[in-house]
Design a protein around this motif. Structure first.
Motif, PDB file in Angstrom:
ATOM      1  N   SER A 191       0.809  -1.216   0.000  1.00  0.00           N
ATOM      2  CA  SER A 191       0.000   0.000   0.000  1.00  0.00           C
ATOM      3  C   SER A 191       0.844   1.268   0.000  1.00  0.00           C
ATOM      4  CB  SER A 191      -0.935   0.006   1.212  1.00  0.00           C
ATOM      5  OG  SER A 191      -0.199  -0.017   2.416  1.00  0.00           O
ATOM      6  N   ARG A 192       2.143   1.152   0.289  1.00  0.00           N
ATOM      7  CA  ARG A 192       3.009   2.332   0.213  1.00  0.00           C
ATOM      8  C   ARG A 192       3.118   2.834  -1.228  1.00  0.00           C
ATOM      9  NH1 ARG A 192       7.285   3.393   4.137  1.00  0.00           N
ATOM     10  NH2 ARG A 192       8.464   4.093   2.307  1.00  0.00           N
ATOM     11  N   ALA A 193       3.120   1.901  -2.185  1.00  0.00           N
ATOM     12  CA  ALA A 193       3.211   2.253  -3.608  1.00  0.00           C
ATOM     13  C   ALA A 193       4.319   3.279  -3.840  1.00  0.00           C
ATOM     14  CB  ALA A 193       1.874   2.776  -4.121  1.00  0.00           C
ATOM     15  N   ASP A 194       5.522   2.960  -3.337  1.00  0.00           N
ATOM     16  CA  ASP A 194       6.613   3.935  -3.368  1.00  0.00           C
ATOM     17  C   ASP A 194       6.948   4.418  -4.773  1.00  0.00           C
ATOM     18  OD1 ASP A 194       7.477   4.361  -0.608  1.00  0.00           O
ATOM     19  OD2 ASP A 194       7.946   2.230  -0.606  1.00  0.00           O
ATOM     20  N   ALA A 195       6.934   3.514  -5.751  1.00  0.00           N
ATOM     21  CA  ALA A 195       7.275   3.922  -7.118  1.00  0.00           C
ATOM     22  C   ALA A 195       6.259   4.924  -7.655  1.00  0.00           C
ATOM     23  CB  ALA A 195       7.354   2.695  -8.023  1.00  0.00           C
ATOM     24  N   ARG A 213       3.438  -0.107 -13.943  1.00  0.00           N
ATOM     25  CA  ARG A 213       2.375   0.002 -12.941  1.00  0.00           C
ATOM     26  C   ARG A 213       2.328   1.411 -12.371  1.00  0.00           C
ATOM     27  NH1 ARG A 213       1.669  -3.666  -7.375  1.00  0.00           N
ATOM     28  NH2 ARG A 213      -0.426  -2.904  -6.862  1.00  0.00           N
ATOM     29  N   ALA A 214       3.500   1.973 -12.075  1.00  0.00           N
ATOM     30  CA  ALA A 214       3.554   3.330 -11.532  1.00  0.00           C
ATOM     31  C   ALA A 214       3.008   4.343 -12.531  1.00  0.00           C
ATOM     32  CB  ALA A 214       4.991   3.673 -11.141  1.00  0.00           C
ATOM     33  N   ALA A 215       3.385   4.185 -13.808  1.00  0.00           N
ATOM     34  CA  ALA A 215       2.912   5.113 -14.828  1.00  0.00           C
ATOM     35  C   ALA A 215       1.392   5.075 -14.953  1.00  0.00           C
ATOM     36  CB  ALA A 215       3.569   4.782 -16.164  1.00  0.00           C
ATOM     37  N   LEU A 216       0.836   3.876 -14.946  1.00  0.00           N
ATOM     38  CA  LEU A 216      -0.620   3.747 -15.029  1.00  0.00           C
ATOM     39  C   LEU A 216      -1.302   4.330 -13.797  1.00  0.00           C
ATOM     40  CD1 LEU A 216      -0.663   0.113 -16.424  1.00  0.00           C
ATOM     41  CD2 LEU A 216      -1.537   2.122 -17.637  1.00  0.00           C
ATOM     42  N   ARG A 217      -0.701   4.126 -12.652  1.00  0.00           N
ATOM     43  CA  ARG A 217      -1.312   4.572 -11.399  1.00  0.00           C
ATOM     44  C   ARG A 217      -1.396   6.107 -11.326  1.00  0.00           C
ATOM     45  NH1 ARG A 217      -1.926   2.395  -6.041  1.00  0.00           N
ATOM     46  NH2 ARG A 217      -1.890   0.313  -7.016  1.00  0.00           N
ATOM     47  N   GLY A 223      -4.384  -7.956 -10.409  1.00  0.00           N
ATOM     48  CA  GLY A 223      -5.829  -7.815 -10.358  1.00  0.00           C
ATOM     49  C   GLY A 223      -6.249  -6.749  -9.364  1.00  0.00           C
ATOM     50  N   GLY A 224      -7.267  -6.002  -9.714  1.00  0.00           N
ATOM     51  CA  GLY A 224      -7.774  -4.975  -8.819  1.00  0.00           C
ATOM     52  C   GLY A 224      -7.112  -3.622  -8.952  1.00  0.00           C
ATOM     53  N   GLU A 225      -6.153  -3.483  -9.881  1.00  0.00           N
ATOM     54  CA  GLU A 225      -5.538  -2.172 -10.090  1.00  0.00           C
ATOM     55  C   GLU A 225      -6.593  -1.166 -10.521  1.00  0.00           C
ATOM     56  OE1 GLU A 225      -2.053  -0.557 -10.218  1.00  0.00           O
ATOM     57  OE2 GLU A 225      -2.447  -1.889  -8.536  1.00  0.00           O
ATOM     58  N   PRO A 226      -6.550   0.060  -9.996  1.00  0.00           N
ATOM     59  CA  PRO A 226      -7.536   1.065 -10.401  1.00  0.00           C
ATOM     60  C   PRO A 226      -7.343   1.463 -11.863  1.00  0.00           C
ATOM     61  CG  PRO A 226      -5.805   2.067  -9.077  1.00  0.00           C
ATOM     62  CD  PRO A 226      -5.589   0.584  -9.003  1.00  0.00           C
ATOM     63  N   ARG A 262     -10.406  -3.195 -19.144  1.00  0.00           N
ATOM     64  CA  ARG A 262     -11.066  -2.428 -18.077  1.00  0.00           C
ATOM     65  C   ARG A 262     -10.852  -0.939 -18.269  1.00  0.00           C
ATOM     66  NH1 ARG A 262      -9.880  -2.695 -12.967  1.00  0.00           N
ATOM     67  NH2 ARG A 262      -7.776  -3.571 -13.117  1.00  0.00           N
ATOM     68  N   ALA A 263      -9.667  -0.556 -18.775  1.00  0.00           N
ATOM     69  CA  ALA A 263      -9.395   0.862 -19.032  1.00  0.00           C
ATOM     70  C   ALA A 263     -10.335   1.403 -20.102  1.00  0.00           C
ATOM     71  CB  ALA A 263      -7.941   1.042 -19.451  1.00  0.00           C
TER      72      ALA A 263
END
Length: 222
Positions: free
Chosen positions: A77-81, A111-115, A134-137, A168-169
Motif C-alpha cells: 500500500s506504500r506504492a513507493d514507485a 504500474r507506476a505510470a498507469l497509477r 488484479g484490482g488495479e484502479p 477495463r481501461a
C-alpha cells in the motif's frame, strides 16, 4: 539531507520552448525498502529506450527525463514507485509548465505510470511488460491513451493481466489497447529491436510527431 528534499525527477534533455515531455520509469521489485543499488539492472534496461526517444524527438521541443526511485520496491500500500512518479510530475510541471506528458514504464514502472496517469499533465502511457495485478484502479485512465506491449514469453509479469487491464481501461473511458510482442520476454532482450521500435514509435505517435505503428493503432479502442 532529508529524503523528501531530493527530487526523483532526472532530466536528460531540456528545451528552451518546451512543447511536450516524456518521462521513463524503470522496473523494480515487489518489495524492498532500501535504496536501489548503484549498479541497477532495471534502470540500465531503460537506457536504450530513453536514448531512442531522445533521438527521435530531437528538435521538437520535447523534454525527456526519468524517475529516480528512492525505494527499490513497490511495497504494498506504500506504492513507493507511484509516489515518486507523482512527485516527479509535479516537479516537471514547476520546471516546464503545462505541457502534455507521455509516460513510458517497464514492469513496476509500468504500474507506476498507469497509477499516476490521472495527473493533469499526463496525456498517454506506454507500458512495457507492465505489472498489472488484479484490482488495479483504472478510473484515472479515463480520457487517456494507453498502449501496453507485452511479450508472450514473459515469466515475470502476466501478459493476460495486461490485456485484462486494457479492457477495463476502455470501459473506464480510455483509448486503450494491448499488443503481444511475439517471442518477447520480460527483460525485453528477445526481439530487442522490435521492442525499441514499437516503444519509440508509440511515444512519437502519441505526441503527434508521426503516425502510430499500424499494429499499435489497430489495438487502440475506446
Amino acid at each position: 539531507m532529508r529524503e523528501d528534499t531530493v527530487s526523483p525527477l532526472v532530466l536528460s534533455r531540456t528545451a528552451s520552448r518546451p512543447r511536450a515531455a516524456v518521462l521513463t520509469l524503470h522496473g523494480g521489485r515487489a518489495d524492498g525498502l532500501g535504496a536501489p543499488p548503484r549498479w541497477n539492472l532495471p534502470a540500465l534496461r531503460m537506457v536504450p529506450f530513453t536514448r531512442a526517444i531522445t533521438s527521435a524527438t530531437e528538435g521538437e521541443g520535447v523534454v525527456v527525463g526519468s524517475v529516480r526511485y528512492r525505494r527499490r520496491g513497490w511495497n504494498g500500500s506504500r506504492a513507493d514507485a507511484a509516489r515518486d512518479a507523482l512527485r516527479a510530475l509535479y516537479d516537471l510541471a514547476d520546471l516546464v509548465g503545462d505541457v502534455p506528458v507521455v509516460l513510458m514504464g517497464h514492469s513496476m514502472g509500468g504500474r507506476a505510470a498507469l497509477r499516476v496517469a490521472g495527473h493533469p499533465l499526463v496525456r498517454a502511457v506506454v507500458g512495457l511488460a507492465p505489472w498489472c495485478p488484479g484490482g488495479e484502479p483504472v478510473t484515472q485512465l479515463a480520457a487517456r491513451r494507453v498502449v501496453l506491449l507485452h511479450g508472450n514469453r514473459d515469466r515475470v509479469t502476466d501478459p493476460l493481466a495486461t490485456h485484462a487491464l486494457a479492457a477495463r481501461a476502455r470501459e473506464a473511458g480510455a483509448e486503450a489497447g494491448a499488443l503481444t510482442v511475439q517471442g518477447g520476454d520480460h527483460a525485453m532482450l528477445r526481439r530487442a529491436g522490435l521492442w525499441q521500435a514499437l516503444a519509440t514509435a508509440s511515444v512519437t505517435g502519441l505526441l503527434g510527431l508521426g503516425p502510430l505503428p499500424e499494429m499499435v493503432a489497430g489495438v487502440l479502442h475506446v
